[in-house]
Design an enzyme around this catalytic site. Sequence first.
Site, PDB file in Angstrom:
ATOM      1  CG  HIS A 208      42.835  43.152  28.964  1.00  0.00           C
ATOM      2  ND1 HIS A 208      44.032  43.102  28.312  1.00  0.00           N
ATOM      3  CD2 HIS A 208      42.848  44.289  29.686  1.00  0.00           C
ATOM      4  CE1 HIS A 208      44.749  44.155  28.637  1.00  0.00           C
ATOM      5  NE2 HIS A 208      44.064  44.903  29.468  1.00  0.00           N
TER       6      HIS A 208
HETATM    7  C1  UD1 Z   1      42.654  46.795  34.206  1.00  0.00           C
HETATM    8  C2  UD1 Z   1      43.264  48.127  33.778  1.00  0.00           C
HETATM    9  C3  UD1 Z   1      43.950  47.955  32.443  1.00  0.00           C
HETATM   10  C4  UD1 Z   1      44.959  46.818  32.472  1.00  0.00           C
HETATM   11  C5  UD1 Z   1      44.222  45.566  32.941  1.00  0.00           C
HETATM   12  C6  UD1 Z   1      45.123  44.365  33.026  1.00  0.00           C
HETATM   13  C7  UD1 Z   1      42.103  50.203  34.423  1.00  0.00           C
HETATM   14  C8  UD1 Z   1      41.288  51.305  33.909  1.00  0.00           C
HETATM   15  N1  UD1 Z   1      42.244  49.148  33.577  1.00  0.00           N
HETATM   16  O1  UD1 Z   1      41.654  46.447  33.259  1.00  0.00           O
HETATM   17  O2  UD1 Z   1      44.648  49.142  32.130  1.00  0.00           O
HETATM   18  O3  UD1 Z   1      45.482  46.627  31.190  1.00  0.00           O
HETATM   19  O4  UD1 Z   1      43.669  45.826  34.238  1.00  0.00           O
HETATM   20  O5  UD1 Z   1      44.395  43.233  33.374  1.00  0.00           O
HETATM   21  O6  UD1 Z   1      42.582  50.266  35.543  1.00  0.00           O
HETATM   22  N2  UD1 Z   1      38.150  40.734  37.538  1.00  0.00           N
HETATM   23  C9  UD1 Z   1      38.065  39.509  38.172  1.00  0.00           C
HETATM   24  N3  UD1 Z   1      39.169  39.082  38.880  1.00  0.00           N
HETATM   25  C10 UD1 Z   1      40.295  39.797  38.963  1.00  0.00           C
HETATM   26  C11 UD1 Z   1      40.377  41.026  38.286  1.00  0.00           C
HETATM   27  C12 UD1 Z   1      39.292  41.479  37.582  1.00  0.00           C
HETATM   28  O7  UD1 Z   1      37.064  38.827  38.114  1.00  0.00           O
HETATM   29  O8  UD1 Z   1      41.244  39.369  39.649  1.00  0.00           O
HETATM   30  C13 UD1 Z   1      36.973  41.254  36.848  1.00  0.00           C
HETATM   31  C14 UD1 Z   1      36.501  42.562  37.489  1.00  0.00           C
HETATM   32  O9  UD1 Z   1      35.674  42.358  38.567  1.00  0.00           O
HETATM   33  C15 UD1 Z   1      35.829  43.247  36.345  1.00  0.00           C
HETATM   34  C16 UD1 Z   1      36.642  42.790  35.152  1.00  0.00           C
HETATM   35  O10 UD1 Z   1      37.348  41.619  35.526  1.00  0.00           O
HETATM   36  O11 UD1 Z   1      34.504  42.807  36.195  1.00  0.00           O
HETATM   37  C17 UD1 Z   1      37.602  43.873  34.700  1.00  0.00           C
HETATM   38  O12 UD1 Z   1      38.508  44.226  35.771  1.00  0.00           O
HETATM   39  P1  UD1 Z   1      39.043  45.730  35.941  1.00  0.00           P
HETATM   40  O13 UD1 Z   1      40.102  45.731  36.967  1.00  0.00           O
HETATM   41  O14 UD1 Z   1      37.890  46.664  36.121  1.00  0.00           O
HETATM   42  O15 UD1 Z   1      39.623  46.090  34.527  1.00  0.00           O
HETATM   43  P2  UD1 Z   1      40.612  45.298  33.560  1.00  0.00           P
HETATM   44  O16 UD1 Z   1      39.879  45.028  32.303  1.00  0.00           O
HETATM   45  O17 UD1 Z   1      41.273  44.139  34.234  1.00  0.00           O
END
Ligand code: UD1
Length: 365
Positions: A208
């Site tokens: 991820h």
């Molecule tokens: C975040 C953390 C990362 C951790 C990871 C675990 C930061 C900077 N990054 O990264 O350190 O390793 O979580 O997963 O805080 N999304 C969904 N549904 C969800 C969660 C996320 O659709 O329940 C989508 C978000 O809208 C976004 C993407 O996934 O478009 C990434 O989510 P985001 O929380 O920004 O970062 P992660 O890559 O999950």
Amino acid sequence: MPQKIFLIAAARPNFMKVAPLWRAMAARPETLKPVLIHTGQHYDKNMSDVFFEDLGLPAPDVHLGVGGGSHAQQTAGVMLKFEELCLAEKPDLVLVVGDVNATMATSVTAAKLHIPVAHVEAGLRSRDMTMPEEINRLMTDAIADLLFTPSADADENLRNEGVAEARIKLVGNIMIDSLVRSVAKARDLSAYTDLGLESGKFGVVTLHRPANVDDPENLTRILDVLTAVDLPLVFPVHPRTRAVMVHHDLGARCGLVDSRVILADPLGYYEFMNLVIHSGMMLTDSGGLQEETTYLDIPCLTLRPNTERPITITQGTNELATIESLPGQIDTILKGGWKKSRVPELWDGATAPRIVAVIEEFLSA
Ligand code: UD1
């Protein structure tokens, strides 16, 4: 009067760190009152709610509902709502875990309101400023009053940054508390047999990190390595990774359907740990899985140029990997030539009570 402790949970890797802390504090009602705050960074049922159920956490006391967005949107959104909450509720201490955006956003907000901050998993450093987590770690550690570290290398990092000895508390790895509590139950589930897999004869993949998955060409090269592996691989796909795979039709382009790669939705804690415990190897870019596989003595390949958790390499089963090095490393694991792990000191399932004891002493001083 018990002292009010805000426990901050935001994203999937936070929940298994907060759970043992919540439990250890709830067991001390005469001195501590834990208040669980979910910022909303992860919001899908299988990225959030399922972990509360599996880990025996109650529903959050407060849900800030900030959700996704850019880093600035997430950080600023949490700060605005959290400041209001702190002013209204006046916590005696704010406890943050890990390195996600909310870790930094809530600790900065609390520190400016002169509320003490405790950081669990302090002192880890990848020295890679292109990682958003490294910035979150540096900023949080710079202002937290109590820095709870998982291993001696983290203490050393903090000392090298000039942090006063009194703020550094080596307590062990909080994530292992959840693992120790869950490992027997997780082992007995049937997640892997339900997929038609045999114990020890499959691998687990998680990916991820933006550096691996945001560029479709890069992700294609990784998926091409996976489809060539002569072993079934279970790959629960993170929403961030899924979005890129769907948008660029990588499933079809990389021939995943006809390969031995089993794609799945993100799994709950117990189901996922069942797969890890019974797997023969892990291929990941996660932080926590490097530690969990070291504890479980499962060979781990971390698809990153660096790690903030070097003890998983020096004492554990972890090695860094590149797309180019992966096939050779996978081959070594398949031939049974991988190193064994030595569980690091204080990764013993009793980190939460050690933290609670320090916090009680700090607040009574
Ligand atoms: C975040 C953390 C990362 C951790 C990871 C675990 C930061 C900077 N990054 O990264 O350190 O390793 O979580 O997963 O805080 N999304 C969904 N549904 C969800 C969660 C996320 O659709 O329940 C989508 C978000 O809208 C976004 C993407 O996934 O478009 C990434 O989510 P985001 O929380 O920004 O970062 P992660 O890559 O999950």
